[in-house]
Design an enzyme around this catalytic site. Structure first.
Site, PDB file in Angstrom:
ATOM      1  N   HIS A  77      26.711  16.895   5.749  1.00  0.00           N
ATOM      2  CA  HIS A  77      27.187  18.239   5.412  1.00  0.00           C
ATOM      3  C   HIS A  77      26.891  19.127   6.622  1.00  0.00           C
ATOM      4  O   HIS A  77      25.929  18.885   7.348  1.00  0.00           O
ATOM      5  CB  HIS A  77      26.385  18.705   4.194  1.00  0.00           C
TER       6      HIS A  77
ATOM      7  N   ASP B   3      18.303  14.821   3.370  1.00  0.00           N
ATOM      8  CA  ASP B   3      18.980  15.872   2.618  1.00  0.00           C
ATOM      9  C   ASP B   3      19.335  15.259   1.263  1.00  0.00           C
ATOM     10  O   ASP B   3      20.265  14.466   1.149  1.00  0.00           O
ATOM     11  CB  ASP B   3      20.237  16.292   3.397  1.00  0.00           C
TER      12      ASP B   3
ATOM     13  N   GLN C 142      22.640  15.617  -3.024  1.00  0.00           N
ATOM     14  CA  GLN C 142      23.529  14.879  -3.931  1.00  0.00           C
ATOM     15  C   GLN C 142      22.833  13.679  -4.564  1.00  0.00           C
ATOM     16  O   GLN C 142      23.481  12.879  -5.235  1.00  0.00           O
ATOM     17  CB  GLN C 142      24.782  14.416  -3.172  1.00  0.00           C
TER      18      GLN C 142
ATOM     19  N   LYS D 179      22.368  22.694  -7.507  1.00  0.00           N
ATOM     20  CA  LYS D 179      23.083  21.430  -7.716  1.00  0.00           C
ATOM     21  C   LYS D 179      22.329  20.537  -8.700  1.00  0.00           C
ATOM     22  O   LYS D 179      22.771  19.445  -9.030  1.00  0.00           O
ATOM     23  CB  LYS D 179      23.236  20.692  -6.388  1.00  0.00           C
TER      24      LYS D 179
ATOM     25  N   CYS E  82      32.775  20.893   3.528  1.00  0.00           N
ATOM     26  CA  CYS E  82      31.761  21.213   4.549  1.00  0.00           C
ATOM     27  C   CYS E  82      31.366  19.960   5.318  1.00  0.00           C
ATOM     28  O   CYS E  82      30.198  19.794   5.686  1.00  0.00           O
ATOM     29  CB  CYS E  82      30.524  21.859   3.947  1.00  0.00           C
TER      30      CYS E  82
HETATM   31  C1  LIG Z   1      24.808  16.951   1.016  1.00  0.00           C
HETATM   32  C2  LIG Z   1      24.636  18.442   1.026  1.00  0.00           C
HETATM   33  N1  LIG Z   1      23.763  18.981   1.874  1.00  0.00           N
HETATM   34  C3  LIG Z   1      23.556  20.305   1.915  1.00  0.00           C
HETATM   35  C4  LIG Z   1      24.253  21.168   1.104  1.00  0.00           C
HETATM   36  C5  LIG Z   1      23.983  22.637   1.218  1.00  0.00           C
HETATM   37  O1  LIG Z   1      23.349  23.082   0.078  1.00  0.00           O
HETATM   38  P1  LIG Z   1      23.066  24.622  -0.157  1.00  0.00           P
HETATM   39  O2  LIG Z   1      24.338  25.339   0.137  1.00  0.00           O
HETATM   40  O3  LIG Z   1      22.676  24.697  -1.581  1.00  0.00           O
HETATM   41  O4  LIG Z   1      21.951  25.018   0.759  1.00  0.00           O
HETATM   42  C6  LIG Z   1      25.185  20.646   0.219  1.00  0.00           C
HETATM   43  C7  LIG Z   1      25.966  21.559  -0.645  1.00  0.00           C
HETATM   44  O5  LIG Z   1      27.178  21.609  -0.619  1.00  0.00           O
HETATM   45  C8  LIG Z   1      25.374  19.251   0.169  1.00  0.00           C
HETATM   46  O6  LIG Z   1      26.245  18.704  -0.681  1.00  0.00           O
END
Ligand SMILES: Cc1ncc(COP(=O)(O)O)c(C=O)c1O
Lengths: 155, 418
Positions: free
Chosen positions: B133, B211, B214, B237, B375
């Site tokens: 992401h 990270d 998911q 999430k 993203c």
């Molecule tokens: C794999 C992953 N990493 C990071 C993020 C970013 O999360 P946040 O916008 O809640 O900080 C997302 C959210 O779309 C994501 O799916």
């Protein structure tokens, strides 16, 4: 369902499938890239002036949804042969078609009557606020291409 | 989860009862019952979370760690209990290793800004994967530009699996300082072999960050078993509120890291000459934290554990694999990403219709999916698609909703041709 049919009219689907003027202009006088960061759609608009200072050729390339592709395609057809000032006024008309509930093609200056009629097929996006940007992106990009050219000629 | 290791669904997984916990799932969209297939972007909230947050504000709310009065103590207790819940949720050794952040994005930025600035220099290498992401790309680019380090990317194959040989090559010369990868790809669902990758990194002297956005909502996560150094996820999430997330880091690492932002909450002592900082995690938590949200996240994690994380994984795998099967059978549909290990995310394109148009059309049938690049531009580029439509599943989704999705795609074909 009606709103969907109104959005995806045959004309739009046709332009989306078979975009007109979908090519580069190698010796363009102005060009600009536009993208919609929300969806990743990209459009690259090329403008070639004719001797009289009007738009001799307008073309585009890019990758986008049916709405943005159709909008770009129709735009290139409508702009060819126009003066710069006319082109900008047409953009205003187009913007009104896409966003103004109260838009009435009859209010459009006579000179743009036919164009307004043709643009009217895009009016369906009004019911889809998230998609207005798809329709207007090519026009904004065209305006940027003109502006870029304008700055270039002042040098 | 690979289809052949699909755990059998526990017969007592009562999805209808679960759905009743989520008030929003009862609503209609354009006159049709909502089919929410966008949990990957953000999950809906159960009453238990809504109630816990309301309860704090109605009964115990006050600032934390500050007052001598009754409410401050009561609220601090709830706030710190939520931290313990997070620790338990990912099996962190100690609650003091949990840092509250605004979400995964801030957690990644925090590690880049503090650990990164203190430990990374010219010639060092940060390793990420193609599947990241943007929030696990850009903080490292900023760090790279600031320090003169190098940012290297592990490629993925056509199925969407990371190339472990290429990964080994990036570690081999010992210049890699940190590997930061996603546990589960948010765009195409690949589950990365975190345990193995972390071992490989450690053998070559690199730290390992995950990270977990998911993964945390969908499968059991045990940071000790995974053998990683940092792990983060977002509250929203995970069926919790927005504005809150968590970063876990090994104690010795957190202790050695400089603070993140300066302000109240994080200091031990301040004079105009010098300030001394509290110990972790508080030194990373300047300012009044997201108190109500932290309690809400605690309630969300309790909820997930009450449903059962193995049960959730089994259920979601069942639904997502059903979706893959049904979607693959729709003429013109191409599924992007076929990793053997995969989460509850199915990304697809259709021959004649752009994902945006798909999204708009099926929205009118009440079906919410995400259409776009998720993203994750590099993933879209790797698979040569400008965008995809993505159905992502949560603990409340049902196979009958997959049927609604497939039915709605029929309307797309109707408009765009088959
Ligand atoms: C794999 C992953 N990493 C990071 C993020 C970013 O999360 P946040 O916008 O809640 O900080 C997302 C959210 O779309 C994501 O799916």
């Amino acid at each position: 369902m009606n709103e969907l049919r109104e959005l995806y009219q045959e004309v739009i689907l046709d332009h989306g499938r078979n975009p007109r003027n979908f090519r580069r202009i190698e010796d363009a006088d102005g060009e600009a890239k536009g993208d919609n960061p929300l969806c990743g759609d990209r459009v690259h608009v090329f403008v070639k002036l004719n001797g009289a200072g009007g738009l001799g050729d307008v073309a585009f390339q890019g990758r986008g949804c049916a709405i943005s592709t159709a909008s770009a395609s129709m735009m290139t057809e409508l702009l060819k042969g126009r003066s710069e000032a006319e082109a900008r006024r047409l953009f205003d008309v187009f913007h009104a078609v896409c966003t103004d509930e109260a838009f009435d093609p009859l209010d459009v200056p006579e000179e743009f009557g036919d164009e307004a009629d043709r643009l009217q097929v895009m009016a369906g996006v009004r019911q889809f606020p998230m998609r207005v940007k798809c329709a207007t992106l090519p026009w904004h990009t065209f305006a940027a291409a003109l502006d870029g050219k304008a700055t270039a000629t002042t040098e | 989860m690979s289809p052949d290791s699909t755990p059998t669904l526990r017969p007592n997984y009562d999805v209808l009862a679960i759905r009743r916990d989520f008030p929003i799932l009862a609503r209609e969209v354009f006159g049709k019952p909502l089919v929410y297939l966008d949990t990957g972007a953000s999950a809906q909230k159960p009453r238990q979370v809504i109630r816990a947050m309301t309860q704090v504000m109605e009964e115990t709310y006050s600032n934390v760690h500050r007052g001598v009065h009754f409410l401050s103590q009561a609220c601090t207790d709830q706030f710190e209990a939520a931290r313990e819940t997070v620790a338990r949720f990912i099996n962190a050794p100690e609650a003091d290793e949990i840092v509250w952040t605004r979400g995964a994005t801030e957690a990644l930025n925090l590690v880049a800004a503090t650990w990164g600035r203190a430990n990374v220099g010219p010639g060092d290498r940060i390793v990420i994967s193609t599947l990241e992401h943007h929030s696990n790309i850009v903080p490292w680019q900023l760090l790279r530009d600031e320090t003169g380090a190098e940012l290297a990317v592990i490629p993925v194959d056509d199925a969407g699996e990371v190339d472990l040989d290429a990964y080994a090559a990036l570690l081999d010369d010992g210049r890699a300082k940190l590997v930061s990868v996603t546990h589960v790809s948010n765009s195409i669902g690949t589950v990365l072999p975190i345990g193995q990758m972390a071992r490989m990194a450690h053998e070559k002297g690199a730290l390992f960050m995950v990270d977990g956005c998911q993964a945390a909502p969908h499968m059991p996560v045990d940071v000790q078993e995974l053998g990683v150094d940092f792990y983060c996820f977002s509250g929203h999430k995970t069926y919790g509120p927005t504005g809150i997330g968590a970063l876990w880091g090994r104690k010795a690492l957190l202790d050695a890291m400089p603070p993140y932002q300066g302000g109240g909450e994080m200091i031990a002592h301040v004079t105009f000459e010098k300030s001394t900082f509290k110990a972790a995690p508080h030194k990373f938590e300047a300012g009044t934290p997201a108190i109500v949200e932290a309690v809400g996240l605690g309630a969300a994690l309790d909820y997930i554990e009450a449903v059962g994380r193995d049960a959730i994984l089994a259920h979601e795998t069942d639904v997502a694999e059903y979706a893959r099967e049904r979607l693959a059978a729709v003429p013109g549909v191409r599924i992007v990403g076929h990793a053997r290990e995969r989460g509850a995310i199915v990304s697809f394109t259709m021959d004649r219709a752009h994902p945006h148009d798909i999204g708009t059309i099926i929205d009118r049938a009440g079906v919410a999916v995400r259409a776009g690049h998720h993203c994750a531009f590099p993933v879209m580029e790797r698979f040569d698609v400008g965008a995809t439509a993505r159905a992502s599943f949560g603990l409340y989704n049902m196979k009958s909703e997959v049927d609604r999705l497939v039915e709605a795609l029929d309307e797309v074909a109707e408009i765009f041709g088959r």
